[in-house]
Design an enzyme around this catalytic site. Structure first.
Site, PDB file in Angstrom:
ATOM      1  N   ASP A  51      -1.298 -38.724   1.215  1.00  0.00           N
ATOM      2  CA  ASP A  51      -2.092 -39.916   0.891  1.00  0.00           C
ATOM      3  C   ASP A  51      -1.917 -40.245  -0.594  1.00  0.00           C
ATOM      4  O   ASP A  51      -2.159 -39.394  -1.449  1.00  0.00           O
ATOM      5  CB  ASP A  51      -3.562 -39.621   1.220  1.00  0.00           C
ATOM      6  N   ASN A  53      -3.422 -42.985  -2.221  1.00  0.00           N
ATOM      7  CA  ASN A  53      -4.470 -43.779  -2.881  1.00  0.00           C
ATOM      8  C   ASN A  53      -5.891 -43.299  -2.615  1.00  0.00           C
ATOM      9  O   ASN A  53      -6.857 -44.018  -2.866  1.00  0.00           O
ATOM     10  CB  ASN A  53      -4.323 -45.255  -2.489  1.00  0.00           C
ATOM     11  N   ASP A  55      -7.636 -42.843   0.083  1.00  0.00           N
ATOM     12  CA  ASP A  55      -8.496 -43.323   1.185  1.00  0.00           C
ATOM     13  C   ASP A  55      -8.503 -42.335   2.359  1.00  0.00           C
ATOM     14  O   ASP A  55      -9.083 -42.605   3.404  1.00  0.00           O
ATOM     15  CB  ASP A  55      -8.063 -44.725   1.645  1.00  0.00           C
ATOM     16  N   ASP A  59       0.232 -42.334   3.743  1.00  0.00           N
ATOM     17  CA  ASP A  59       0.805 -43.675   3.645  1.00  0.00           C
ATOM     18  C   ASP A  59       2.258 -43.605   3.171  1.00  0.00           C
ATOM     19  O   ASP A  59       2.780 -42.535   2.846  1.00  0.00           O
ATOM     20  CB  ASP A  59      -0.045 -44.550   2.708  1.00  0.00           C
ATOM     21  N   ASP A 128      10.139 -45.496  15.298  1.00  0.00           N
ATOM     22  CA  ASP A 128       9.555 -45.422  16.625  1.00  0.00           C
ATOM     23  C   ASP A 128       9.438 -46.853  17.147  1.00  0.00           C
ATOM     24  O   ASP A 128       8.949 -47.726  16.430  1.00  0.00           O
ATOM     25  CB  ASP A 128       8.155 -44.797  16.504  1.00  0.00           C
ATOM     26  N   ASP A 230       9.624 -45.168  22.582  1.00  0.00           N
ATOM     27  CA  ASP A 230       8.401 -44.534  23.090  1.00  0.00           C
ATOM     28  C   ASP A 230       8.211 -44.793  24.591  1.00  0.00           C
ATOM     29  O   ASP A 230       8.321 -45.939  25.037  1.00  0.00           O
ATOM     30  CB  ASP A 230       7.211 -45.121  22.306  1.00  0.00           C
ATOM     31  N   GLU A 284      11.927 -41.355  24.679  1.00  0.00           N
ATOM     32  CA  GLU A 284      10.989 -40.302  25.047  1.00  0.00           C
ATOM     33  C   GLU A 284      10.994 -40.151  26.563  1.00  0.00           C
ATOM     34  O   GLU A 284      10.781 -41.133  27.285  1.00  0.00           O
ATOM     35  CB  GLU A 284       9.585 -40.668  24.573  1.00  0.00           C
ATOM     36  N   HIS A 350       4.132 -34.894  17.647  1.00  0.00           N
ATOM     37  CA  HIS A 350       2.758 -35.350  17.384  1.00  0.00           C
ATOM     38  C   HIS A 350       1.888 -35.367  18.630  1.00  0.00           C
ATOM     39  O   HIS A 350       0.701 -35.645  18.538  1.00  0.00           O
ATOM     40  CB  HIS A 350       2.823 -36.752  16.772  1.00  0.00           C
ATOM     41  N   ASP A 351       2.469 -35.131  19.803  1.00  0.00           N
ATOM     42  CA  ASP A 351       1.673 -35.089  21.034  1.00  0.00           C
ATOM     43  C   ASP A 351       1.394 -33.667  21.491  1.00  0.00           C
ATOM     44  O   ASP A 351       0.899 -33.452  22.609  1.00  0.00           O
ATOM     45  CB  ASP A 351       2.415 -35.819  22.168  1.00  0.00           C
TER      46      ASP A 351
END
Ligand code: GLC
Ligand code: CA
Length: 583
Positions: A51, A53, A55, A59, A128, A230, A284, A350-351
Site C-alpha cells: 500500500d 498511500n 488507505d 495499489d 487477468d 478467468d 483458468e 488467490h483462490d
C-alpha cells in the site's frame, strides 16, 4: 551441516556409475521452445502486496515501489489479478469498466509506469481478463436489464418468466446456489454462474465477442504480454438451457466446462488477438479430461498456450492428502502432455489457502524446510510454474478464528447460509481456517514494523501474527531462508533448460513419503528428491547408481559448493528435505 550431509551420502557410497545409452532419444532444443514455456510466472495479488498511500489497500504505486524486489527474485513474468474499475463485490472479479483502473489501485498513468518499469527490468506483464461475466454495474448489463428490446439485451442470458421457471442451474457463489436471478423490471431471470452481481455474458452473441476482442486489443496495444482468462472454461452455453439431471451440481464442471462452441470462440480470439501480438495465453480451468485440456492448448489448434488444471491443487483436504495420489496426478498430467501441449504447474493462487499450510507443514519447526521443498517441486517440474506471491517467504495461513476476520463475500454468504439452515457453524469455521481463499490474501509481509510494512494505515484484512519472523527483511538476512532458497531455485531453472523441457520420469513410485523423479535431456540429467513428510524417509531405486553432484539442497548451508556423491539404491532424507542432484 555440510558435514552431516556428507556423512549421510557416504553411507550410500559405491563406485558404480550408471551407463546410459538412451541420451539420443531425449528431447532436444527445437522450434517448440517458447519464452512462455521458460518463464517463471509470479502472481501478484495487488490488494495485498504493498500500500503506497496508507488507505490499507495495496495499489499500483505500491507494486512500482517494489519492482526491484520482484526483479531480485529472478522471475520474468508477473500475473496481476484484476485491477479494473469494479464495485469490488468479488475483489475485482466483477468488472464494471474494462478500460479503467480501479481508483483504489491508482490511475492509468500509474499503470503505464508500472508496465514501463517492468519492461525496463525485463519483466513481462500478464493481465487477468474476466469475461465469463461482468459486474451487474457494467453499462452493458444496466442497458440489458432496462428492457427486453434494448440492443444490449442479448449481451447476457435472459429467461422470460412467462415461460415458467428456467431449468435449474447451480451457482458457485449464490447463497442459495441458484444461478438464475429473477428481475422484476422485465419479468425475466438472468443467469449468473458466480454471484448475482456477476451476470454471465452471452458468448453466443458475436457482438459480445467483438467487444472482448476490442478490450484485448486495448491492453495488447499498451504492450502487455499476456492474458489469463478467468473462468473461461464456462463461457459457452447451450442457450436452449436443457434440463440437467438431478444432482448434477455435485459434478457441475461436467455440465458447465467446454460446452458448445468454446473452441470456435478461442480460435477466433486466437486469429484476432493471439496471432497478432507476442502474448501468452492461459485460461483458468482445463475441462474434465486430458483431451479437453489438449483441445485448449495443442499448438496445431491455434487456441491457447498453457492449460491450467486444478487436479493437483484440489487434492489437499483439512485431514491431509495422499502423496501417492499427488504423485500419480502430476505424473499422469506430465505424460499426457509429453509430446504436445503445455501445462501450468502450481500449488497456490488467490483462490487457495497458503501452499505451505495445505501441502507442507506450517508448524514453526517445519515451515522453512517444507516450503522450500514445495518450491523445489514447482520449479523442477516440466510446465510453466505459476508461483503465488508470499510463498517465496513461506507465508502461512493466518488461522483466523472468527467469521469477522474474513472479507471474502463468498465466505460470508456461506456462513450466513449455514447459520440460516441450522448447519454446523463451528465445523465451517474450522474448514475455513484451513481452506478459505482469504488465507492466501493476507498482506504481503515486508518487514517487522507495524502492519508488516504493508501499510501505514489500517489493513483491509488482518495481517498474519507471524509477520515478525516471516518477512522479507528478516529473510534477506538469513542465508538459509525460504527467500534465498527460492532465488537459487529460480537461477537453477533459468540456467538449465533441462528443467523446463527435459523428460520427466517418476522413481520409487510406491514410496508414500518421498517424491523422486528424473529430468533429463541431451544436455543433462537431474534427480530431484523430495521428502513430503515430517519424518525421516528413505528414497530407494534399485536401478539408480551414479556419481552425482548436489546442486541445491534445503538442509545445506549456503553458498553451496557442489558436493560430489555416489548414489546407490538408497538415500536417507530428513523431514521435508529437498535435493536437486545432477547426475
Ligand atoms: C475465478 C477467480 C476467482 C473469482 C471467480 C469469479 O475463479 O480466480 O477469484 O472469484 O473466477 O470471477
Ligand atoms: Ca492504497
Amino acid at each position: 551441516m555440510k558435514q552431516n550431509i556428507l556423512a549421510i551420502f557416504l553411507l550410500c557410497l559405491t563406485v558404480c556409475a550408471e551407463n546410459s545409452n538412451a541420451q539420443s532419444e531425449l528431447p532436444k532444443a527445437d522450434a517448440n521452445q517458447k519464452w512462455w514455456k521458460e518463464a517463471i510466472v509470479y502472481q501478484i495479488y495487488p490488494r495485498s502486496f504493498k500500500d503506497s498511500n496508507g488507505d490499507g489497500v495495496g495499489d499500483l504505486k505500491g507494486i512500482i515501489s517494489e519492482l526491484d524486489y520482484i526483479k531480485s527474485l529472478g522471475v520474468d513474468v508477473v500475473w496481476l489479478n484484476p485491477i479494473y474499475q469494479s464495485p469490488n463485490f468479488d475483489n475485482g472479479y466483477d468488472v464494471s469498466d474494462y478500460r479503467k483502473i480501479l481508483p483504489e489501485f491508482g490511475t492509468m498513468a500509474d499503470f503505464d509506469s508500472l508496465l514501463n518499469g517492468m519492461h525496463r527490468r525485463g519483466i513481462k506483464l500478464v493481465m487477468d481478463l474476466v469475461v465469463n461475466h461482468s459486474s451487474n454495474e457494467h453499462e452493458w448489463f444496466q442497458k440489458s436489464q432496462s428492457s427486453r428490446n434494448n440492443p444490449y439485451r442479448n449481451y447476457y442470458h435472459w429467461w422470460n418468466a412467462e415461460n415458467g421457471k428456467p431449468p435449474y442451474r447451480y451457482s458457485l457463489f449464490d447463497i442459495n446456489h441458484d444461478a438464475w436471478k429473477y428481475d422484476t423490471l422485465t419479468n425475466a431471470y438472468y443467469l449468473h454462474y458466480f454471484s448475482d452481481k456477476q451476470p454471465d455474458l452471452n458468448w453466443e452473441n458475436p457482438k459480445v465477442r467483438n467487444e472482448v476482442y476490442n478490450i484485448m486489443r486495448f491492453w495488447a496495444d499498451k504492450g502487455i504480454d499476456g492474458f489469463r482468462l478467468d473462468a473461461f472454461q464456462f463461457v459457452a452455453k447451450d442457450t436452449t438451457f436443457p434440463m440437467f439431471p438431478k444432482g448434477f451440481e455435485k459434478d457441475f464442471t461436467r455440465y458447465y466446462a467446454m460446452q458448445g462452441n468454446i473452441h470456435g470462440y478461442l480460435q477466433q480470439m486466437n486469429q484476432q488477438i493471439f496471432s497478432k501480438y507476442d502474448v501468452m495465453s492461459v485460461a483458468e480451468g482445463a475441462g474434465n479430461t486430458f483431451e479437453d485440456a489438449h483441445n485448449l492448448v495443442d499448438s496445431n489448434r491455434h487456441e491457447l498456450n498453457i492449460a491450467y488444471a486444478f487436479n493437483g491443487v484440489d487434492l489437499a483436504k483439512p485431514n491431509g492428502y495422499s502423496l501417492l495420489q499427488f504423485k500419480s496426478i502430476f505424473s499422469q498430467w506430465d505424460s499426457a502432455f509429453e509430446h504436445s501441449g503445455w501445462l501450468a504447474v502450481f500449488l497456490a493462487n488467490h483462490d487457495q489457502a497458503r501452499m505451505v499450510s495445505r501441502f507442507g507443514n506450517d508448524l514453526p519447526q517445519f515451515r522453512t524446510h517444507s516450503s522450500q521443498m514445495l518450491s523445489t517441486f514447482l520449479l523442477t517440474m516440466r510446465g510453466t510454474p505459476f508461483y503465488y506471491n508470499g510463498d517465496e517467504l513461506g507465508m502461512t495461513n493466518p488461522k483466523f478464528s472468527s467469521i469477522h476476520d474474513y472479507r471474502d463475500q463468498v465466505i460470508l454468504d456461506e456462513y450466513k447460509h449455514t447459520q440460516m439452515t441450522g448447519g454446523n457453524v463451528q465445523a465451517l469455521l474450522k474448514n475455513l481456517s484451513f481452506g478459505a481463499r482469504d488465507n492466501g490474501r493476507t498482506p504481503f509481509q515486508w518487514d517487522s514494523s507495524r502492519n508488516a510494512g504493508f501499510t501505514t494505515g489500517m489493513s483491509w484484512i488482518g495481517i498474519n501474527a507471524n509477520y515478525k519472523t516471516v518477512n522479507v527483511a528478516v529473510e534477506e538476512n538469513d542465508p538459509n531462508s525460504c527467500l534465498h532458497y527460492f532465488r537459487k531455485l529460480v537461477q537453477l531453472r533459468k540456467n538449465n533448460p533441462t528443467l523446463v523441457y527435459g523428460k520427466y520420469t517418476l522413481l520409487d513410485k510406491a514410496n508414500p513419503q518421498v517424491y523422486a523423479y528424473l529430468r533429463e535431456d541431451a544436455a543433462g540429467k537431474f534427480l530431484i528428491l523430495l521428502n513430503f513428510s515430517a519424518k525421516d524417509a528413505v528414497f530407494s531405486s534399485p536401478t539408480l547408481s551414479a556419481k552425482a553432484k548436489v546442486v541445491l539442497a534445503n538442509y545445506v548451508k549456503t553458498p553451496i559448493t557442489p558436493i560430489t556423491i555416489t548414489l546407490k539404491n538408497k538415500m536417507p532424507l530428513r523431514p521435508y528435505e529437498a535435493m536437486v542432484i545432477r547426475l
